[in-house]
Design a protein around this motif. Sequence first.
Motif, PDB file in Angstrom:
ATOM      1  N   SER A  26       0.832  -1.206   0.000  1.00  0.00           N
ATOM      2  CA  SER A  26       0.000   0.000   0.000  1.00  0.00           C
ATOM      3  C   SER A  26       0.869   1.260   0.000  1.00  0.00           C
ATOM      4  O   SER A  26       1.771   1.414   0.832  1.00  0.00           O
ATOM      5  N   TYR A  27       0.558   2.164  -0.949  1.00  0.00           N
ATOM      6  CA  TYR A  27       1.267   3.455  -1.015  1.00  0.00           C
ATOM      7  C   TYR A  27       1.030   4.266   0.256  1.00  0.00           C
ATOM      8  O   TYR A  27       1.953   4.879   0.804  1.00  0.00           O
ATOM      9  N   LYS A  42       5.530  15.397   0.425  1.00  0.00           N
ATOM     10  CA  LYS A  42       4.604  15.171  -0.692  1.00  0.00           C
ATOM     11  C   LYS A  42       3.628  16.343  -0.806  1.00  0.00           C
ATOM     12  O   LYS A  42       3.301  16.769  -1.915  1.00  0.00           O
TER      13      LYS A  42
HETATM   14  N1  LIG Z   1      -6.157   8.749  -4.363  1.00  0.00           N
HETATM   15  C1  LIG Z   1      -5.088   8.147  -4.286  1.00  0.00           C
HETATM   16  C2  LIG Z   1      -3.897   8.673  -4.864  1.00  0.00           C
HETATM   17  N2  LIG Z   1      -3.661   9.810  -5.550  1.00  0.00           N
HETATM   18  C3  LIG Z   1      -2.345   9.797  -5.838  1.00  0.00           C
HETATM   19  N3  LIG Z   1      -1.753   8.660  -5.375  1.00  0.00           N
HETATM   20  C4  LIG Z   1      -0.370   8.234  -5.499  1.00  0.00           C
HETATM   21  O1  LIG Z   1       0.420   9.305  -5.034  1.00  0.00           O
HETATM   22  C5  LIG Z   1       1.671   9.277  -5.709  1.00  0.00           C
HETATM   23  C6  LIG Z   1       1.867  10.678  -6.250  1.00  0.00           C
HETATM   24  O2  LIG Z   1       3.167  10.863  -6.373  1.00  0.00           O
HETATM   25  P1  LIG Z   1       3.790  11.543  -7.676  1.00  0.00           P
HETATM   26  O3  LIG Z   1       2.743  12.063  -8.594  1.00  0.00           O
HETATM   27  O4  LIG Z   1       4.779  12.505  -7.154  1.00  0.00           O
HETATM   28  O5  LIG Z   1       4.411  10.288  -8.378  1.00  0.00           O
HETATM   29  P2  LIG Z   1       5.639   9.421  -7.930  1.00  0.00           P
HETATM   30  O6  LIG Z   1       6.867  10.064  -8.459  1.00  0.00           O
HETATM   31  O7  LIG Z   1       5.311   8.030  -8.403  1.00  0.00           O
HETATM   32  O8  LIG Z   1       5.612   9.469  -6.326  1.00  0.00           O
HETATM   33  P3  LIG Z   1       6.816   9.346  -5.290  1.00  0.00           P
HETATM   34  O9  LIG Z   1       7.596   8.098  -5.637  1.00  0.00           O
HETATM   35  O10 LIG Z   1       7.617  10.624  -5.364  1.00  0.00           O
HETATM   36  O11 LIG Z   1       6.102   9.227  -3.949  1.00  0.00           O
HETATM   37  C7  LIG Z   1       1.577   8.245  -6.829  1.00  0.00           C
HETATM   38  O12 LIG Z   1       2.207   7.040  -6.435  1.00  0.00           O
HETATM   39  C8  LIG Z   1       0.076   8.047  -6.944  1.00  0.00           C
HETATM   40  O13 LIG Z   1      -0.294   6.737  -7.391  1.00  0.00           O
HETATM   41  C9  LIG Z   1      -2.702   7.937  -4.747  1.00  0.00           C
HETATM   42  N4  LIG Z   1      -2.630   6.742  -4.091  1.00  0.00           N
HETATM   43  C10 LIG Z   1      -3.767   6.253  -3.538  1.00  0.00           C
HETATM   44  N5  LIG Z   1      -4.981   6.925  -3.606  1.00  0.00           N
HETATM   45  C11 LIG Z   1      -6.184   6.372  -2.939  1.00  0.00           C
HETATM   46  O14 LIG Z   1      -5.770   5.682  -1.761  1.00  0.00           O
HETATM   47  C12 LIG Z   1      -6.290   4.360  -1.788  1.00  0.00           C
HETATM   48  C13 LIG Z   1      -5.327   3.444  -1.048  1.00  0.00           C
HETATM   49  O15 LIG Z   1      -4.125   3.344  -1.771  1.00  0.00           O
HETATM   50  P4  LIG Z   1      -3.042   2.232  -1.334  1.00  0.00           P
HETATM   51  O16 LIG Z   1      -2.714   2.509   0.071  1.00  0.00           O
HETATM   52  O17 LIG Z   1      -1.877   2.356  -2.258  1.00  0.00           O
HETATM   53  O18 LIG Z   1      -3.746   0.904  -1.488  1.00  0.00           O
HETATM   54  C14 LIG Z   1      -6.463   4.032  -3.283  1.00  0.00           C
HETATM   55  O19 LIG Z   1      -7.418   3.025  -3.467  1.00  0.00           O
HETATM   56  C15 LIG Z   1      -6.947   5.374  -3.814  1.00  0.00           C
HETATM   57  O20 LIG Z   1      -8.332   5.525  -3.552  1.00  0.00           O
END
Ligand SMILES: N=c1c2ncn([C@@H]3O[C@H](COP(=O)(O)OP(=O)(O)OP(=O)(O)O)[C@@H](O)[C@H]3O)c2ncn1[C@@H]1O[C@H](COP(=O)(O)O)[C@@H](O)[C@H]1O
Length: 111
Positions: A26-27, A42
Amino acid sequence: MSETLKRLAAVIESRKLANGGDPDKSYVARLFAKGDDAILKKIGEEATETVMAAKDARVSGDKSKVLYECADLWFHSMVMLAQFDLTPQDVLDELARREGLSGIEEKASRQ
Ligand SMILES: N=c1c2ncn([C@@H]3O[C@H](COP(=O)(O)OP(=O)(O)OP(=O)(O)O)[C@@H](O)[C@H]3O)c2ncn1[C@@H]1O[C@H](COP(=O)(O)O)[C@@H](O)[C@H]1O
């Protein structure tokens, strides 16, 4: 509160390590595992990207990136709220408290 915000806040809460969140899957759990500085970094990045998208939109007329970056900013702000055991409803309550109070009057009352 909007059902989308309510559902997302619940998912974010479930990603806390104390609630079984797994940083490998999970992110959000990964952000919680990294702690305050990573979450706040972030927000700084996403705020800057939102400003740049808005400036670009004035030139290109394409507002889609403004929405995209603003969604990133709201999402990371929700992670920060959860980190402090606050909720989107708490923010809405604060906005409701301010309803009808002019920003100009409020500022004058502080001086
Ligand atoms: N709404 C979001 C959402 N918006 C943005 N992001 C993530 O936030 C990050 C944004 O970072 P960047 O655009 O800077 O991209 P990046 O370079 O890949 O990021 P970094 O490595 O620098 O952190 C990306 O990895 C996106 O995928 C999100 N990740 C999750 N969610 C929600 O959170 C829920 C739970 O997510 P997990 O915990 O991953 O299951 C998901 O089902 C979604 O509903």
